[in-house]
Scaffold this motif. Structure first.
Motif, mmCIF file in Angstrom:
data_model
loop_
_atom_site.group_PDB
_atom_site.id
_atom_site.type_symbol
_atom_site.label_atom_id
_atom_site.label_comp_id
_atom_site.label_asym_id
_atom_site.label_seq_id
_atom_site.Cartn_x
_atom_site.Cartn_y
_atom_site.Cartn_z
ATOM 1 N N MET A 1 0.867 -1.255 0.148
ATOM 2 C CA MET A 1 0.184 0.036 -0.143
ATOM 3 C C MET A 1 0.788 1.261 0.080
ATOM 4 S SD MET A 1 -3.533 -0.833 1.243
ATOM 5 C CE MET A 1 -4.034 0.210 2.671
ATOM 6 N N SER A 2 0.341 2.317 -0.723
ATOM 7 C CA SER A 2 1.192 3.729 -0.752
ATOM 8 C C SER A 2 0.199 4.562 -0.011
ATOM 9 C CB SER A 2 1.241 4.029 -2.374
ATOM 10 O OG SER A 2 2.075 3.147 -2.879
ATOM 11 N N VAL A 3 1.142 5.582 0.404
ATOM 12 C CA VAL A 3 0.394 6.472 1.322
ATOM 13 C C VAL A 3 0.150 7.855 0.302
ATOM 14 C CG1 VAL A 3 0.737 8.190 3.130
ATOM 15 C CG2 VAL A 3 1.645 5.882 3.385
ATOM 16 N N TYR A 4 -1.010 8.447 0.550
ATOM 17 C CA TYR A 4 -1.579 9.610 -0.322
ATOM 18 C C TYR A 4 -1.942 10.597 0.524
ATOM 19 C CZ TYR A 4 -1.574 6.173 -4.172
ATOM 20 O OH TYR A 4 -1.077 5.147 -5.073
ATOM 21 N N ALA A 5 -1.689 11.948 0.266
ATOM 22 C CA ALA A 5 -1.854 12.985 0.679
ATOM 23 C C ALA A 5 -2.871 13.584 -0.152
ATOM 24 C CB ALA A 5 -0.858 14.207 0.701
ATOM 25 N N PRO A 89 6.280 8.731 3.370
ATOM 26 C CA PRO A 89 6.826 8.972 4.711
ATOM 27 C C PRO A 89 7.977 7.988 5.189
ATOM 28 C CG PRO A 89 4.888 7.602 5.105
ATOM 29 C CD PRO A 89 4.995 7.913 3.575
ATOM 30 N N VAL A 90 9.103 8.729 5.572
ATOM 31 C CA VAL A 90 10.331 8.026 5.858
ATOM 32 C C VAL A 90 10.767 7.614 7.343
ATOM 33 C CG1 VAL A 90 11.470 8.146 3.657
ATOM 34 C CG2 VAL A 90 11.982 9.750 5.265
ATOM 35 N N THR A 91 10.109 8.570 8.123
ATOM 36 C CA THR A 91 10.388 8.366 9.696
ATOM 37 C C THR A 91 9.058 8.858 10.286
ATOM 38 O OG1 THR A 91 10.741 10.788 9.723
ATOM 39 C CG2 THR A 91 12.641 9.296 9.546
ATOM 40 N N GLY A 92 8.861 8.469 11.545
ATOM 41 C CA GLY A 92 7.584 8.729 12.274
ATOM 42 C C GLY A 92 6.591 7.800 12.199
ATOM 43 N N GLU A 93 5.566 8.148 12.629
ATOM 44 C CA GLU A 93 4.551 7.107 12.989
ATOM 45 C C GLU A 93 3.861 6.607 11.643
ATOM 46 O OE1 GLU A 93 1.578 7.874 15.818
ATOM 47 O OE2 GLU A 93 2.953 8.879 17.118
ATOM 48 N N SER A 95 5.278 6.115 8.800
ATOM 49 C CA SER A 95 6.400 5.259 8.031
ATOM 50 C C SER A 95 6.116 3.995 7.817
ATOM 51 C CB SER A 95 7.809 5.642 8.521
ATOM 52 O OG SER A 95 7.877 4.944 9.755
ATOM 53 N N GLN A 96 5.032 3.393 8.876
ATOM 54 C CA GLN A 96 4.680 2.079 8.768
ATOM 55 C C GLN A 96 3.746 1.765 7.660
ATOM 56 O OE1 GLN A 96 1.751 0.953 11.782
ATOM 57 N NE2 GLN A 96 1.136 3.362 12.138
ATOM 58 N N TYR A 97 3.290 2.849 6.961
ATOM 59 C CA TYR A 97 2.265 2.766 5.877
ATOM 60 C C TYR A 97 3.075 2.701 4.303
ATOM 61 C CZ TYR A 97 -1.270 3.486 8.968
ATOM 62 O OH TYR A 97 -2.151 3.269 10.055
ATOM 63 N N ALA A 98 4.513 3.145 4.569
ATOM 64 C CA ALA A 98 5.101 3.374 3.261
ATOM 65 C C ALA A 98 5.692 1.783 2.897
ATOM 66 C CB ALA A 98 6.188 4.253 3.588
#
Length: 98
Positions: A1-5, A89-93, A95-98
């Motif tokens: 899954m990818s993250v989308y803004a 997202p490469v850091t922080g909470e 980043s689990q979705y990347a």
């Protein structure tokens, strides 16, 4: 899954319509726990009332756009501009979705 803004820019003068349909808008967002491979990660309006930022984890941008098309704010024309951007997202909470 990818993250989308996803950025919503609201149509000027849509405040009353958004208020009347906010419960349905939020109910749809709350239902996105992994429907059609789309999960809402976070969302909220800009404090100046001009729009909102929504973060999703989704299998594809196409699936995400299909779900966004069901949002009452989009169906009823309250969103003047909709921008979907894949984000890593490469850091922080998140980043689990990347």
């Amino acid at each position: 899954m990818s993250v989308y803004a996803v950025e919503y820019v609201y149509e000027p003068g849509s405040e009353e319509g958004r208020s009347e349909n906010r419960a349905d808008h939020r109910a749809l967002l709350a239902s996105l726990t992994d429907i059609e491979n789309v999960k809402l990660v976070a969302s909220g309006p800009y404090t100046d009332g001009s729009g909102a930022l929504l973060l999703f984890a989704a299998a594809t941008e196409e699936k995400l756009r299909d779900v966004l098309a069901q949002d009452p704010f989009n169906r009823l024309g309250f969103v003047k501009n909709l921008r979907v951007t894949e984000w890593e997202p490469v850091t922080g909470e998140l980043s689990q979705y990347a």
